[in-house]
Design a protein around this motif. Structure first.
Motif, PDB file in Angstrom:
ATOM      1  N   ARG A   1       0.812  -1.216   0.000  1.00 30.49           N
ATOM      2  CA  ARG A   1       0.000   0.000   0.000  1.00 30.49           C
ATOM      3  C   ARG A   1       0.849   1.271   0.000  1.00 30.49           C
ATOM      4  O   ARG A   1       0.566   2.229  -0.716  1.00 30.49           O
ATOM      5  CB  ARG A   1      -0.935   0.008   1.217  1.00 30.49           C
ATOM      6  CG  ARG A   1      -2.130  -0.928   1.060  1.00 30.49           C
ATOM      7  CD  ARG A   1      -3.116  -0.803   2.203  1.00 30.49           C
ATOM      8  NE  ARG A   1      -2.604  -1.361   3.446  1.00 30.49           N
ATOM      9  CZ  ARG A   1      -2.255  -0.658   4.513  1.00 30.49           C
ATOM     10  NH1 ARG A   1      -2.338   0.670   4.476  1.00 30.49           N
ATOM     11  NH2 ARG A   1      -1.825  -1.243   5.614  1.00 30.49           N
ATOM     12  N   GLU A   2       1.893   1.297   0.820  1.00 26.26           N
ATOM     13  CA  GLU A   2       2.656   2.527   0.997  1.00 26.26           C
ATOM     14  C   GLU A   2       3.843   2.669   0.045  1.00 26.26           C
ATOM     15  O   GLU A   2       4.358   3.776  -0.126  1.00 26.26           O
ATOM     16  CB  GLU A   2       3.141   2.622   2.444  1.00 26.26           C
ATOM     17  CG  GLU A   2       2.008   2.787   3.443  1.00 26.26           C
ATOM     18  CD  GLU A   2       2.487   3.067   4.851  1.00 26.26           C
ATOM     19  OE1 GLU A   2       3.724   3.082   5.081  1.00 26.26           O
ATOM     20  OE2 GLU A   2       1.640   3.255   5.740  1.00 26.26           O
ATOM     21  N   VAL A   3       4.256   1.573  -0.579  1.00 25.45           N
ATOM     22  CA  VAL A   3       5.391   1.650  -1.509  1.00 25.45           C
ATOM     23  C   VAL A   3       4.933   1.404  -2.949  1.00 25.45           C
ATOM     24  O   VAL A   3       5.099   2.262  -3.819  1.00 25.45           O
ATOM     25  CB  VAL A   3       6.501   0.650  -1.124  1.00 25.45           C
ATOM     26  CG1 VAL A   3       7.614   0.660  -2.173  1.00 25.45           C
ATOM     27  CG2 VAL A   3       7.077   0.999   0.241  1.00 25.45           C
ATOM     28  N   ILE A   4       4.362   0.236  -3.210  1.00 24.36           N
ATOM     29  CA  ILE A   4       4.004  -0.122  -4.589  1.00 24.36           C
ATOM     30  C   ILE A   4       2.896   0.783  -5.117  1.00 24.36           C
ATOM     31  O   ILE A   4       3.038   1.424  -6.164  1.00 24.36           O
ATOM     32  CB  ILE A   4       3.597  -1.595  -4.679  1.00 24.36           C
ATOM     33  CG1 ILE A   4       4.714  -2.513  -4.152  1.00 24.36           C
ATOM     34  CG2 ILE A   4       3.246  -1.943  -6.139  1.00 24.36           C
ATOM     35  CD1 ILE A   4       6.020  -2.396  -4.890  1.00 24.36           C
ATOM     36  N   ARG A   5       1.794   0.836  -4.425  1.00 19.83           N
ATOM     37  CA  ARG A   5       0.675   1.660  -4.901  1.00 19.83           C
ATOM     38  C   ARG A   5       1.069   3.130  -5.000  1.00 19.83           C
ATOM     39  O   ARG A   5       0.719   3.815  -5.967  1.00 19.83           O
ATOM     40  CB  ARG A   5      -0.531   1.497  -3.978  1.00 19.83           C
ATOM     41  CG  ARG A   5      -1.170   0.120  -4.040  1.00 19.83           C
ATOM     42  CD  ARG A   5      -2.393   0.002  -3.138  1.00 19.83           C
ATOM     43  NE  ARG A   5      -2.945  -1.343  -3.180  1.00 19.83           N
ATOM     44  CZ  ARG A   5      -3.780  -1.799  -4.119  1.00 19.83           C
ATOM     45  NH1 ARG A   5      -4.183  -0.975  -5.081  1.00 19.83           N
ATOM     46  NH2 ARG A   5      -4.216  -3.044  -4.100  1.00 19.83           N
ATOM     47  N   ALA A   6       1.800   3.600  -4.021  1.00 20.60           N
ATOM     48  CA  ALA A   6       2.204   5.010  -4.010  1.00 20.60           C
ATOM     49  C   ALA A   6       3.205   5.335  -5.103  1.00 20.60           C
ATOM     50  O   ALA A   6       3.346   6.496  -5.496  1.00 20.60           O
ATOM     51  CB  ALA A   6       2.793   5.366  -2.647  1.00 20.60           C
ATOM     52  N   GLY A   7       3.902   4.320  -5.623  1.00 25.09           N
ATOM     53  CA  GLY A   7       4.949   4.563  -6.609  1.00 25.09           C
ATOM     54  C   GLY A   7       4.545   4.367  -8.048  1.00 25.09           C
ATOM     55  O   GLY A   7       5.372   4.546  -8.957  1.00 25.09           O
ATOM     56  N   MET A   8       3.281   4.039  -8.326  1.00 25.64           N
ATOM     57  CA  MET A   8       2.871   3.676  -9.673  1.00 25.64           C
ATOM     58  C   MET A   8       2.847   4.834 -10.667  1.00 25.64           C
ATOM     59  O   MET A   8       2.827   4.604 -11.876  1.00 25.64           O
ATOM     60  CB  MET A   8       1.493   3.010  -9.642  1.00 25.64           C
ATOM     61  CG  MET A   8       1.494   1.603  -9.068  1.00 25.64           C
ATOM     62  SD  MET A   8       2.410   0.403 -10.078  1.00 25.64           S
ATOM     63  CE  MET A   8       4.032   0.480  -9.334  1.00 25.64           C
ATOM     64  N   THR A   9       2.857   6.055 -10.186  1.00 19.62           N
ATOM     65  CA  THR A   9       2.871   7.189 -11.122  1.00 19.62           C
ATOM     66  C   THR A   9       4.249   7.859 -11.175  1.00 19.62           C
ATOM     67  O   THR A   9       4.389   8.932 -11.782  1.00 19.62           O
ATOM     68  CB  THR A   9       1.808   8.241 -10.734  1.00 19.62           C
ATOM     69  OG1 THR A   9       2.039   8.677  -9.389  1.00 19.62           O
ATOM     70  CG2 THR A   9       0.411   7.646 -10.840  1.00 19.62           C
ATOM     71  N   GLY A  10       5.247   7.230 -10.580  1.00 20.18           N
ATOM     72  CA  GLY A  10       6.601   7.781 -10.570  1.00 20.18           C
ATOM     73  C   GLY A  10       7.552   6.998 -11.441  1.00 20.18           C
ATOM     74  O   GLY A  10       7.165   6.417 -12.464  1.00 20.18           O
ATOM     75  N   THR A  11       8.815   6.946 -11.026  1.00 20.96           N
ATOM     76  CA  THR A  11       9.849   6.256 -11.794  1.00 20.96           C
ATOM     77  C   THR A  11      10.231   4.937 -11.133  1.00 20.96           C
ATOM     78  O   THR A  11      10.027   4.742  -9.929  1.00 20.96           O
ATOM     79  CB  THR A  11      11.119   7.114 -11.918  1.00 20.96           C
ATOM     80  OG1 THR A  11      11.721   7.252 -10.612  1.00 20.96           O
ATOM     81  CG2 THR A  11      10.805   8.477 -12.492  1.00 20.96           C
TER      82      THR A  11
END
Length: 465
Positions: A147-157
């Motif tokens: 939740r805090e790493v994968i989902r949060a990182g989906m619009t980044g690099t």
């Protein structure tokens, strides 16, 4: 390609399977429907109501470890079975309740989301950066990591995702990094503990370059030294960084191996925490990483042996965009090979489970039913057998025993739903032009709705995407 066929591919191959109430946009413009999911953070977010934060997960783990230490006092091997049940197994079951709640929340998200492509991407990247709850210390962190790493990182690099993944307590504990010490560090010289290479090796072999990516054992060791000091606040380590909350990423200078490091032929100056991050970012942008990520993404969405041209297109997108994930995923949507009318991928157990539930239109599923289904089908979330994650090929999931278990589960679901569904209508709506005449006829001629639903779920068209 007919629009109805493209819509079927969009919701079944790119998404998690069609629901009877699938958005009209999926039919009117399938590619646009997929693309608009990629840049909206809401597409990827899982509401965390009632679920732990990293801090509360760390506090739960700390309480469990303290309780375990108090009750066993180092004598667990000499305790009676009854005493072990009270001192060890009951507290562990309480810890596992956190994981079960995470599995339920993730399943219900997959069941009801209108952003099926975004959710499939979360599952793909979560498997790439595997944190398995096969250790007591990782049980409360596996879900919150996603939740805090994968989902949060989906619009980044990819680079940012790699760094965030490496810093998270789930990864630090899963791959034994939290107490890794440089042999020449201040702490390493005085303690009977030393360097742990697990995290460095798995980042090189599985998360970035790949086994054929050109690194050596010397690179593993040097990288592991650069990562020494990367830890989390909790227990005695918390005392080393005043003001840190349980579960916070911390850099412990006393653990860090001093000096410059050389990884993949590049020299990195002694920069404390920054040394490890600099290596991570260079690995994230290495051509071998682009090739590995592209291959895995093509294998997941196209076929077990994806076309070289598709892999190259994805790798090129990764390189030219600086590893921007939305750009990479947009390239995937644009590939002709990804829209092959013939289904190429055999569904994994979790894909089969989620798509079957979506197929029926169920609004929710009881926790016990979720747990039982995952146990029977053999792919319990966050229980991958190794850091490599769950396999992504038909050979791993299409064995006779596995298929029999699918039939057993499908029959059970069909029996519970009884006459509440019309399987022939659901099959036509969900599979569209992909539904063969033979399968449609067998469902229509079934002796009961239960039998028809079982036939639909076990049909070749439904088992593949």
């Amino acid at each position: 390609m007919p629009r109805t066929l493209a819509a079927s591919i969009a919701v079944n191959r790119f998404g998690l399977g069609a629901r009877p109430d699938e958005p009209e946009a999926a039919t009117t413009d399938p590619k646009a429907w997929l693309a608009q999911q990629l840049t909206r953070t809401s597409s990827f977010t899982l509401p965390s109501g009632g679920l732990p934060t990293t801090r509360s997960a760390a506090e739960a783990l700390g309480s469990y470890l303290e309780d375990l230490k108090t009750k066993t006092d180092g004598k667990a091997g000499k305790m009676s079975p009854e005493a072990q049940e009270e001192a060890i197994l009951k507290p562990l079951k309480q810890l596992r309740e956190i994981l079960i709640a995470e599995i339920e929340a993730r399943t219900l998200r997959g069941l009801t989301t209108e952003a099926g492509f975004a959710e499939r991407l979360v599952l793909f990247w979560s498997n790439h950066f595997t944190v398995s709850a096969n250790k007591a210390v990782t049980i409360p962190f596996a879900g919150v990591f996603e939740r805090e790493v994968i989902r949060a990182g989906m619009t980044g690099t990819f680079a940012d995702l790699l760094v965030a993944s490496t810093r998270h307590p789930g990864m630090l504990l899963y791959l034994d990094q939290a107490q890794s010490m440089g042999p020449n560090s201040k702490a390493g010289e005085r303690r009977d503990k030393g360097l742990n290479e697990n995290l460095a090796r798995e980042i090189l072999e599985l998360q970035t370059l790949g086994a054929q990516g050109g690194y050596t054992q010397a690179d593993v060791t040097e990288f592991a030294k650069a990562l020494t000091g990367w830890s989390l606040a909790g227990g005695r380590i918390k005392l080393l960084v005043p003001g840190a909350d349980p579960g916070d990423f911390i850099f412990v200078d006393r653990f860090h191996e001093p000096g410059t490091r050389t990884v993949m032929g590049k020299r990195y100056s002694a920069d404390g925490e920054g040394q490890g991050e600099a290596i991570l970012r260079d690995l994230a942008n290495h051509p071998s990483t682009a090739q590995r990520v592209a291959t895995k993404l093509a294998r997941h969405f196209i076929s077990d042996a994806p076309p070289v041209s598709a892999v190259e297109a994805l790798a090129r997108s990764f390189r030219t965009s600086g590893g921007r994930l939305p750009a990479l995923h947009e390239t995937l949507i644009s590939l002709d090979d990804a829209w092959n009318p013939e289904a190429q991928k055999f569904k994994s157990p979790n894909e089969f489970f989620l798509s079957a539930l979506r197929f029926t239109g169920l609004p929710k599923v009881e926790r016990k039913a979720i747990t039982a289904a995952h146990g029977l089908l053999g792919q319990v979330p966050w229980q991958a057998p190794s850091p490599e994650g769950w396999p992504d090929d038909a050979a791993s999931w299409a064995g006779p025993d596995a298929v029999i278990k699918r039939i057993e589960w499908a029959q059970g679901l069909a029996d519970r739903l009884g006459t509440k569904v019309r399987p022939e209508s659901l099959a036509r709506a969900a599979l569209g032009p992909a539904l063969s005449v033979a399968t449609a006829q067998s469902i229509d001629r079934a002796e009961s709705a239960s039998q028809g639903l079982t036939l639909a779920l076990m049909s070749p068209e439904f088992q593949r995407r």
